[in-house]
Design a protein around this motif. Structure first.
Motif, mmCIF file in Angstrom:
data_model
loop_
_atom_site.group_PDB
_atom_site.id
_atom_site.type_symbol
_atom_site.label_atom_id
_atom_site.label_comp_id
_atom_site.label_asym_id
_atom_site.label_seq_id
_atom_site.Cartn_x
_atom_site.Cartn_y
_atom_site.Cartn_z
ATOM 1 N N TRP A 114 0.803 -1.286 0.001
ATOM 2 C CA TRP A 114 0.107 0.045 0.027
ATOM 3 C C TRP A 114 0.748 1.259 0.022
ATOM 4 O O TRP A 114 0.438 2.224 -0.560
ATOM 5 N N ASP A 115 1.925 1.301 0.659
ATOM 6 C CA ASP A 115 2.820 2.486 0.742
ATOM 7 C C ASP A 115 3.327 2.869 -0.838
ATOM 8 O O ASP A 115 3.986 3.596 -1.090
ATOM 9 N N ILE A 161 -4.431 3.384 2.263
ATOM 10 C CA ILE A 161 -3.221 4.336 1.933
ATOM 11 C C ILE A 161 -3.013 5.204 3.220
ATOM 12 O O ILE A 161 -1.722 5.114 3.612
#
Length: 165
Positions: A114-115, A161
């Motif tokens: 997600w990063d 996020i």
């Protein structure tokens, strides 16, 4: 918790993505370039030492018509770039897990934490999950049966996020 979404990417989706990138990244530069060149042209193509207003207007109209038709044609042709039967177009499954975003189709599978999602852009036609400057996962809005499903998807993406960042 894992969420799955099935989508079908078409040539039009790919062309819309490229148009979005052009508008987002290059439009201001091309407008400035177009105005600058069209204002300089009368000095090169007139026999007078100081061009008249008509010379500026004519060169502006002719040059910009040609320039923007060329740009439109170039953007329109980008939909022909992905090959049929390749990994870019066709049916795919997006999987949203707790730790990563997964994209699978019959030819390839890709995972990104997600990063790794740098930004999210939303247009009238699609949601773009950017992983780099010119690379994004394309989720067509027609994938969702209704606005509520689309909103739930966006809420889930935003949660994932923000949780990481």
């Amino acid at each position: 918790m894992t969420t799955e979404i099935k989508a079908n990417l078409t040539r039009e989706d790919y062309a819309s993505f490229n148009t979005h990138l052009f508008i987002k990244k290059n439009l201001k530069k091309y407008i400035a370039l177009s105005i600058g060149i069209s204002l300089a042209l009368p000095f090169f193509f007139t026999s007078k030492s100081t061009p008249e207003l008509f010379d500026f207007i004519l060169s502006f109209i002719v040059y910009n018509l040609f320039f923007w038709l060329l740009m439109y044609n170039r953007l329109r042709k980008t939909k022909n770039i992905p090959m049929e039967g390749g990994p870019t177009l066709g049916e795919r499954k997006y999987i949203l897990s707790d730790s990563e975003f997964i994209c699978e189709n019959e030819l390839v599978s890709s995972k990104i934490k997600w990063d790794g999602i740098k930004s999210v852009d939303i247009t009238k036609k699609a949601i773009y999950l950017f992983v780099d400057t010119n690379q994004a996962y394309i989720v067509p809005k027609r994938t969702f049966p209704d606005q509520l499903s689309e909103n739930e998807f966006m809420e889930l993406i935003n949660q994932k996020i923000k949780k990481i960042k």
